[in-house]
Design a protein around this motif. Structure first.
Motif, PDB file in Angstrom:
ATOM      1  N   CYS B  66       0.847  -1.188   0.000  1.00  0.00           N
ATOM      2  CA  CYS B  66       0.000   0.000   0.000  1.00  0.00           C
ATOM      3  C   CYS B  66       0.880   1.235   0.000  1.00  0.00           C
ATOM      4  N   TYR B  68      -0.204   4.169   0.936  1.00  0.00           N
ATOM      5  CA  TYR B  68      -0.655   5.086   1.971  1.00  0.00           C
ATOM      6  C   TYR B  68       0.049   4.764   3.287  1.00  0.00           C
ATOM      7  N   CYS B  70      -1.439   5.026   6.684  1.00  0.00           N
ATOM      8  CA  CYS B  70      -2.397   5.184   7.773  1.00  0.00           C
ATOM      9  C   CYS B  70      -1.798   4.527   9.023  1.00  0.00           C
ATOM     10  N   TYR B  72      -2.743   3.480  11.863  1.00  0.00           N
ATOM     11  CA  TYR B  72      -3.398   2.379  12.577  1.00  0.00           C
ATOM     12  C   TYR B  72      -3.369   1.075  11.797  1.00  0.00           C
ATOM     13  N   CYS B  73      -2.839   1.103  10.587  1.00  0.00           N
ATOM     14  CA  CYS B  73      -3.024  -0.049   9.703  1.00  0.00           C
ATOM     15  C   CYS B  73      -1.750  -0.859   9.554  1.00  0.00           C
ATOM     16  N   ASN B  75      -0.895  -2.584   7.161  1.00  0.00           N
ATOM     17  CA  ASN B  75      -0.396  -2.590   5.775  1.00  0.00           C
ATOM     18  C   ASN B  75       0.236  -1.282   5.332  1.00  0.00           C
ATOM     19  N   ARG B  76       0.276  -0.312   6.224  1.00  0.00           N
ATOM     20  CA  ARG B  76       0.775   1.003   5.812  1.00  0.00           C
ATOM     21  C   ARG B  76       2.168   0.882   5.217  1.00  0.00           C
ATOM     22  N   GLY B 112      -4.897  -3.169  -0.537  1.00  0.00           N
ATOM     23  CA  GLY B 112      -4.059  -2.000  -0.297  1.00  0.00           C
ATOM     24  C   GLY B 112      -4.049  -1.184  -1.583  1.00  0.00           C
ATOM     25  N   ILE B 113      -3.683   0.066  -1.468  1.00  0.00           N
ATOM     26  CA  ILE B 113      -3.735   0.906  -2.671  1.00  0.00           C
ATOM     27  C   ILE B 113      -2.405   0.848  -3.398  1.00  0.00           C
ATOM     28  N   GLU B 169     -13.273   4.827   8.488  1.00  0.00           N
ATOM     29  CA  GLU B 169     -12.079   4.573   9.307  1.00  0.00           C
ATOM     30  C   GLU B 169     -12.138   5.224  10.687  1.00  0.00           C
ATOM     31  N   LYS B 183      -5.619  10.045   3.287  1.00  0.00           N
ATOM     32  CA  LYS B 183      -7.035   9.785   3.017  1.00  0.00           C
ATOM     33  C   LYS B 183      -7.831  11.064   3.110  1.00  0.00           C
TER      34      LYS B 183
END
Ligand code: SF4
Lengths: 494, 409
Positions: B66, B68, B70, B72-73, B75-76, B112-113, B169, B183
């Motif tokens: 991903c 991004y 974020c 809390y994630c 996968n950031r 994920g982006i 989110e 985001k």
């Protein structure tokens, strides 16, 4: 005491026939014994002639007694329960229904409550069967696959589950084996055979390992809630679930895993981080627009990023003006409607369609005009799950007025059509009813011309068809007046 | 990388999404088709994990790469978790193979982006397309939509999916800005607005009487993370109420923020606030089915729900003057406000009292918690006496929230 023998545990037809006859003979529930057996010679152990009501034949026939539809439904479900007393319970309910036709509404009655509890248990078992049957794949000699499952239901629900499995796995060959009865589907027809034992079901197949990997990974060790799991997936079902053997180990490991995550120090990212840049939006205006459009876009951008908007909190988005600039006619509503708030454009939905029709009838194309609202956000109050538009207050108008003025400067219309008194007030400082001012061409201090008319959304809400028609015609007339004035101005300017 | 390993990584990456529902869509079977699958309308949970969550769909990410960040994630972009990416066929085959064994109701696919929203969304939609068009798969498909993906992609997603979701989110746009800087909270709401319009459009008959194309018949839902920022329950419920009102969501899911591997130090690293999450779900229920308003549910000064008793009991304890309620006379709206009475029990009481008066013994047969109900009701042969004035009433009604049990084995 009379004994009734039913063909099978789920013999609903047999039960109904017997119950009908017994009721006709007015035999009370406590004098009947219900049995399930293989005998096929008849439903009753009694000689035939005893079943016919003789001395009561002249009385009003009890056969006319109609049971409510929901009772039949109840019977269909209750009979699937494993409790041997269910036949008696159902007959007792039937018996009591004669005197108390509304009995089934009484969930607080012991018999009704018991039947309803049985229905619930049967439904749950059926639901759990649909959930917990696990097929295993067997490869057949011709290379095709067959899927076989072993399941142990708590009630007599196998046949009742058939439509679900045939509807879902229509193009598969499968069998579901249970202790009482087995069900086989070959892609076209359904067959039942006698009950089987677990050893006749195939053993583990290759797909199960992947499923267990999934089960292990989807579990979040920081959220252990064993009781919630057990409530929905009682241990009696675990025997046949390939994932169940993992449960003990997952529970045991969860606490150290969570603790590990909490105490682990944050790490430095190892990957090269490319900052992601969100593309600048140019959603509403074409990129190659001229100077006026650029000015409008800049105005909109400033407005969007301004913190001055008290209403923007819960509105979905700002609803900006729409159309080309410069434009000779500017249409002005008071605030976006709910649909506009969702779409992000002014005058959408049914009101927008009505406006388009009126513009058309007045000889104006939507693309010739610029449409906007005084407020750029939907102002509403929440009522349950509905958003009810709120009336504009003076301070709302004051907040948004500078933007509207700037917008008008950029768009440079010669005529403004105000929909409703509040839109007119924003321009003139006083409320102007369309009834009083419709059909007139007014002049604003800055020499622009003003037509006040009715808001299309208001027309939609008129119930009386004649009035509605009248108002729609007025709208068209007013728009035509605006078109004519704009034409005039254009000619004057040369 | 082996399929099993990918599955482990990409299921692990998806487990923080609380949504699992396979309900709400139109009913269908495979009877007239070549493929497999059906939906019953009510959804089926095929298993439960020891975290108490239902496993209904194969819930995975297409990739956990991903761009991004974020915080809390898991996968950031800045996290060091192992990464993987499924091919379209791998997801399709996995879904079908699990479905044939009756492990799942369908697929919940998120991602994920990668590169940009459109590219990512296109891959997600392609999986759904292959399942539906190549394999005639008729099970449930839930797609996570990428906000601000192009409208054409949204239309295609809605054509194949039973449900679409976009996660808000965090409960406020301000928290989103600080914890998920890339985001755009406004874009998220904008996309939800578009979805509502499309969903409603697809239900209306067009002027020609033709049926409009299918669009996400199971509606849309969203998820909010609770406890990662300092938003109080009042603000959370207010946001939910507005989301329900504005976008007609089927569900708002609340997900207690739980520690993740390789966590950022910007976040509270502690056990997730599961009781708070539970209370929020109960409060959400009161909003949707019991006629409560967001404002009245929060009874405490601090803007938080009472953790000791359920929100309806908390409300009743604060409004004791409105009790006891006469079960044989009170209107439906008031019965729904009696602690311990659910929608079903209320319906049963209403039906029964048309036939005859309800008495004390009858309550035992309605299968409800007498302990909860009795202090708040009157019956012809029962009165709670002075128990409503009892200062210890709250303590008596407190139910120990089942703590983590290890005593199972
Ligand atoms: S966009 Fe944010 S929340 Fe979604 S996967 Fe990427 S880092 Fe996680």
């Amino acid at each position: 005491m009379q004994t009734v023998r039913l063909a099978s545990d789920t013999d609903i037809e047999g039960w109904r026939n017997a119950a009908r006859t017994l009721l006709l003979q007015e035999i009370a529930p406590e004098h009947i014994q219900w049995r399930v057996g293989q005998q096929t010679y008849g439903l009753f152990d009694l000689p035939e002639d005893e079943l016919i009501p003789s001395q009561r034949a002249n009385q009003r026939p009890t056969t006319q007694f109609k049971v409510p539809r929901e009772f039949i439904e109840l019977c269909r479900q209750v009979i699937l329960h494993s409790d041997p007393s269910r036949f008696t319970l159902l007959y007792r309910l039937l018996w009591r229904l004669k005197a108390q036709p509304k009995l089934l509404q009484l969930s607080v009655d012991p018999d009704v409550a018991k039947a309803q509890a049985m229905v619930k248990a049967v439904r749950r078992d059926l639901h759990k069967m649909k959930a917990f049957v696990r097929f295993r794949e067997i490869e057949m000699e011709n290379g095709e696959s067959e899927f076989v499952a072993w399941f142990e239901p708590s009630h007599h629900i196998v046949e009742a589950s058939a439509p679900f499995f045939t509807g879902r796995f229509t193009n598969m060959r499968w069998s579901i084996l249970t202790p009482e009865i087995c069900m086989h589907w070959d892609g076209h027809t359904l067959n039942y055979t006698a009950g089987a034992s677990k050893s006749e079901a195939p053993s583990e197949d290759a797909g199960e390992e992947l499923w267990r990997s999934y089960y292990r990974s989807i579990f979040n060790p920081a959220r252990l809630k064993v009781s919630a799991m057990l409530a929905q997936m009682p241990k009696k079902y675990w025997r046949n679930l390939p994932e169940a053997p993992l449960i003990a180990e997952l529970i045991a490991d969860s606490s150290p895993r969570m603790h590990g995550m909490i105490v682990a120090p944050p790490t430095e990212p190892q990957r090269k981080i490319v900052k992601y840049v969100t593309k600048e939006e140019s959603r509403r205006l074409p990129a190659d627009a001229g100077d006026v459009m650029t000015a409008l876009r800049e105005l909109n951008d400033t407005m969007l990023s301004s913190a001055d908007f008290p209403l923007s909190g819960h509105a979905t988005q700002a609803v900006l003006g729409q159309g080309v600039a410069p434009a000779t006619i500017l249409l002005l509503g008071e605030q976006p409607q709910e649909q506009d708030d969702l779409a992000g454009q002014p005058f959408t939905g049914q009101a927008g369609t009505l406006l388009d029709q009126a513009l058309n009838a007045a000889g104006i194309g939507r693309s010739d005009v610029y449409a906007t609202n005084v407020l750029k956000h939907y102002k509403y109050k929440l009522q349950g799950r509905r958003r009810i538009p709120l009336a504009l207050e003076d301070r709302d108008i004051q907040t948004y007025l500078p933007w509207l003025r700037a917008e008008i400067e950029v768009v440079q219309p010669s005529v403004i059509v105000a929909f409703g008194p509040i839109a007119a007030r924003a321009l003139t400082g006083k409320g102007m009813e369309s009834e009083a001012h419709g059909g007139k061409l007014l002049t604003l201090p800055d020499d622009r011309q003003l037509v006040v008319t009715i808001h299309p959304a208001l027309i939609l809400s008129i119930r009386d068809q004649a009035t509605k028609q009248l108002r729609s015609e007025q709208l068209v007339k007013d728009l035509a007046l605006a078109a004519k004035a704009a034409m005039q101005r254009a000619l004057e300017k040369g | 990388m082996e399929l099993k390993q990918k599955l482990e990584i990409l299921a692990d990456a998806a487990k923080y999404d609380a949504s699992c529902a396979s309900s709400g869509t139109d009913k269908r079977t495979s009877t007239n088709g070549k493929g497999i699958g059906s939906t019953t309308g009510m959804g089926i949970c095929h298993s439960y994990a020891p975290d108490g969550r239902c496993i209904s769909l194969l819930k995975i990410l297409l990739t956990n790469f991903c761009v991004y960040d974020c915080v809390y994630c898991v996968n950031r972009v800045s996290s060091n978790v192992p990464r993987a990416r499924f091919s379209v066929d791998e997801v399709v085959n996995l879904t079908l193979s699990f479905y044939r064994r009756n492990y799942i109701e369908g697929l919940f696919l998120s991602s994920g982006i990668i590169r940009n929203p459109d590219y990512t969304m296109e891959q997600v939609v392609e999986v759904a397309r292959v399942l539906r068009e190549v394999h005639d798969f008729r099970g449930y498909i839930h797609l996570k939509t990428i906000p601000d993906a192009s409208p054409e992609l949204m239309v295609r997603a809605g054509l194949y999916a039973d449900r679409l979701s976009i996660n808000v989110e965090l409960p406020t746009i301000a928290s989103l800005q600080s914890l998920a800087p890339e985001k755009d909270g406004k874009a998220i709401r904008r996309s939800m607005g578009q979805l509502r319009l499309k969903i409603e459009e697809s239900k209306e008959k067009t002027l020609t009487g033709k049926r409009p194309p299918r669009f996400s018949p199971g509606g849309q839902s969203t998820q909010m993370i609770v406890g990662a920022d300092s938003t109080d329950d009042r603000a959370i419920l207010d946001t939910s109420a507005n989301l329900y009102g504005a976008f007609r969501l089927r569900r708002v899911y609340y997900s207690a923020f739980s520690p993740i591997p390789d966590a950022s130090n910007m976040l509270p690293l502690k056990a997730p606030p599961l009781v708070r999450e539970h209370r929020l779900y109960q409060a959400d229920w009161l909003l949707r089915f019991y006629g409560f308003d967001a404002e009245e549910i929060i009874t405490g000064q601090d803007g938080m729900l009472d953790l000791d008793v359920d929100p309806k009991t908390a409300w009743a304890l604060q409004h004791r003057e409105q009790f006891p309620v006469d079960l044989n006379r009170a209107p439906k709206a008031m019965l729904l406000r009696v602690p311990g009475l659910g929608v079903t029990s209320v319906a049963r009481i209403l039906a029964a009292r048309k036939v005859r008066a309800i008495r004390y013994d009858d309550l035992t047969r309605l299968r409800l918690s007498l302990k909860k109900v009795l202090p708040f009701v009157v019956l012809p042969d029962y009165h709670p006496g002075r128990s409503l004035d009892d200062n210890h009433l709250k303590q008596r009604l407190q139910q120990p929230v089942p703590s983590q049990q290890f005593a199972l084995f």
